[in-house]
Each structure stands twice: as structure tokens, then as C-alpha cells.
Write a protein that holds these residues in place. Sequence first.
Motif, PDB file in Angstrom:
ATOM      1  N   LEU A 126     -17.218  -8.640  28.441  1.00 23.38           N
ATOM      2  CA  LEU A 126     -16.359  -8.638  27.265  1.00 23.38           C
ATOM      3  C   LEU A 126     -16.209 -10.032  26.660  1.00 23.38           C
ATOM      4  O   LEU A 126     -16.156 -10.180  25.435  1.00 23.38           O
ATOM      5  CB  LEU A 126     -14.984  -8.080  27.624  1.00 23.38           C
ATOM      6  N   CYS A 127     -16.144 -11.058  27.503  1.00 19.47           N
ATOM      7  CA  CYS A 127     -16.046 -12.425  26.984  1.00 19.47           C
ATOM      8  C   CYS A 127     -17.301 -12.808  26.199  1.00 19.47           C
ATOM      9  O   CYS A 127     -17.228 -13.449  25.143  1.00 19.47           O
ATOM     10  CB  CYS A 127     -15.813 -13.414  28.130  1.00 19.47           C
ATOM     11  N   THR A 128     -18.455 -12.399  26.714  1.00 18.15           N
ATOM     12  CA  THR A 128     -19.700 -12.655  26.005  1.00 18.15           C
ATOM     13  C   THR A 128     -19.764 -11.854  24.713  1.00 18.15           C
ATOM     14  O   THR A 128     -20.183 -12.363  23.662  1.00 18.15           O
ATOM     15  CB  THR A 128     -20.903 -12.315  26.903  1.00 18.15           C
ATOM     16  N   LEU A 129     -19.341 -10.602  24.780  1.00 15.71           N
ATOM     17  CA  LEU A 129     -19.373  -9.744  23.605  1.00 15.71           C
ATOM     18  C   LEU A 129     -18.426 -10.256  22.515  1.00 15.71           C
ATOM     19  O   LEU A 129     -18.708 -10.127  21.321  1.00 15.71           O
ATOM     20  CB  LEU A 129     -19.000  -8.316  23.999  1.00 15.71           C
ATOM     21  N   ALA A 136     -17.297  -5.254  18.016  1.00 17.61           N
ATOM     22  CA  ALA A 136     -17.621  -4.381  19.148  1.00 17.61           C
ATOM     23  C   ALA A 136     -16.717  -4.680  20.333  1.00 17.61           C
ATOM     24  O   ALA A 136     -16.301  -3.768  21.062  1.00 17.61           O
ATOM     25  CB  ALA A 136     -19.086  -4.564  19.540  1.00 17.61           C
ATOM     26  N   ALA A 137     -16.407  -5.951  20.517  1.00 17.09           N
ATOM     27  CA  ALA A 137     -15.512  -6.322  21.610  1.00 17.09           C
ATOM     28  C   ALA A 137     -14.120  -5.723  21.403  1.00 17.09           C
ATOM     29  O   ALA A 137     -13.500  -5.216  22.339  1.00 17.09           O
ATOM     30  CB  ALA A 137     -15.426  -7.841  21.722  1.00 17.09           C
ATOM     31  N   LEU A 138     -13.623  -5.757  20.169  1.00 16.72           N
ATOM     32  CA  LEU A 138     -12.313  -5.177  19.887  1.00 16.72           C
ATOM     33  C   LEU A 138     -12.317  -3.664  20.110  1.00 16.72           C
ATOM     34  O   LEU A 138     -11.340  -3.096  20.603  1.00 16.72           O
ATOM     35  CB  LEU A 138     -11.904  -5.490  18.447  1.00 16.72           C
ATOM     36  N   ALA A 142      -9.964  -1.771  22.818  1.00 16.97           N
ATOM     37  CA  ALA A 142      -9.090  -0.662  22.441  1.00 16.97           C
ATOM     38  C   ALA A 142      -9.332   0.555  23.338  1.00 16.97           C
ATOM     39  O   ALA A 142      -8.387   1.245  23.733  1.00 16.97           O
ATOM     40  CB  ALA A 142      -9.309  -0.297  20.979  1.00 16.97           C
ATOM     41  N   ALA A 143     -10.597   0.817  23.656  1.00 22.70           N
ATOM     42  CA  ALA A 143     -10.913   1.936  24.547  1.00 22.70           C
ATOM     43  C   ALA A 143     -10.351   1.690  25.945  1.00 22.70           C
ATOM     44  O   ALA A 143      -9.805   2.603  26.581  1.00 22.70           O
ATOM     45  CB  ALA A 143     -12.425   2.140  24.609  1.00 22.70           C
TER      46      ALA A 143
END
Length: 263
Positions: A126-129, A136-138, A142-143
Motif C-alpha cells: 500500500l505504501c508503494t501504491l 488506487a491506494a485510496l 476504503a475496501a
Amino acid sequence: MGWTTEEFGESHEGIVGAVLEDGSEPKPAYFDIGSGAEMYRTSEWWAYDGRMRRPRAAAVRAACSCGWRGRGVPVPWDELDGDGLEGLDVSGPRRDWSEHIRTVERRTVPLPEDLAQLLSALEDKLCTLAEDAPAAALRAVAALDRLSRRAGREAACMIEEDGEQRWEALGRALGIDADRAQSLVTRYLLLHSSQAPPLPRARIRRCPWPGPGAAPSQALLRRAPVQRAAVRARAPAASARNRPGKTMVRNTRARTWAATAPT
């Protein structure tokens, strides 16, 4: 400023405290910082230098908000300059508190190894994304938020149905104090997200508060007096089901749950 960890927060906030000649701890010191009626309050070592009628520290030690205390280190007053305790080396108490936190971590309930590895890999991903594709990370966060809400609510429901929960034991398992452990369970019991899909009926029927408009259990009201206002705000929606013409719908749904629930 005290020391805290992201996981344990104020349950294990550490400071370098003062110890008086008789081995006791001094009362908090107050300072007028000229910003209104409020005064700055502290129990940290640097305030106890004997000035302004404040007591003088004979030793310093690490102190945690949970009640734990580290070993005392004598204050070498003869070696200090005119700045009082500001120049005192307090790295030793800081290391003592860090070791205390590691002890707390060892006492917490362990996560399954595969889950711990999955969480670590997910954090890296997630940090990379977040850098490569913020949108896409957000969406992924959220999911995860929806998933954590459902799982947290289910875990809280399982704890709630056990009856009188030993909050001290739960607090130790989580590395927090008993009050915060109870507040955590209550928060997930009261949590409801209209965007999250409901849990399967066979599982959700165990929860004392199955959904919006349903009345909370009396046990929940007794254990969460600070949340009564929020709970009672939902009462009108719950009482609407008791109006004439609604009884059969409610009873039919109850029979449907009973028919579909596993024995």
C-alpha cells in the motif's frame, strides 16, 4: 513530551519522572505560560530543579502511564551546570521504557504467523501504491476499512455474548488498559456502516445490535453509559417497528432467521 507507540497509545505513555530524597514521586508542577487561564502541567524530570518552590529531584527514572516504574538513576547535581536538569542525560530511562514496551508486546495475544506476514506485505504494497497510483491506494484503503469494520464488529459481538467480560484480561491481551479495552468493544458494537454489506444471517443474529433501527441489548446499555445518548438517538426508528401493522413483518423475519440459521 512523553513517549508513545502507535499500537498502545496513551495506555503506555512514558516519561522521565523525578524521584525525591525519600523515594516518593513529587506532585505535578504547574507553569504559567501566559496564554490565558490555563496553566501548563507536567510531571517530567526537568521541572524538579528546586526553583520557584518546586522540590528538587534526587533521582530520575522511567515512568509509564500503566503504573510501571523503571530503575532510579541518581542526579549528579555537582556535575550539572546552571541550566538545572535540562542537560541531564536521560537515555537510560528511555531504554528502560523501551524494554518495558517490548515486555508488553510479548504479553499480548499473538497473531497467526501467516496473518502477520500478510499484514506486513500489505503495508509495503500500500505504501508503494500510494506513491505510484494514489487513487488506487485510496480505493484499496476504503475496501480495507469496510472489511475491518465488519470483522471488528463480529469480534466485538463474540466478546459481548460471553457475558461478563473480564476487561483486565482483554486489556492485557491487547496491550491496553481495561477501560480502553471496554471502550474498543463498545465502539465496534455501536459501529454501523451503511455502505458495508451485512454479515451472513447465521452469524449476524448473534450480535446484540443486528442493524440500523434495531434496539441495543440492555447489557450493552449497562456497559456503555457514556454511549447512551448515541444509542437512544436510534430509539425512534426502533419503536416504529412496534406500530400496528408492523408486528407480523417483524415476527415473520424472526421466523425466517430461525429457519435459516444452522442448529
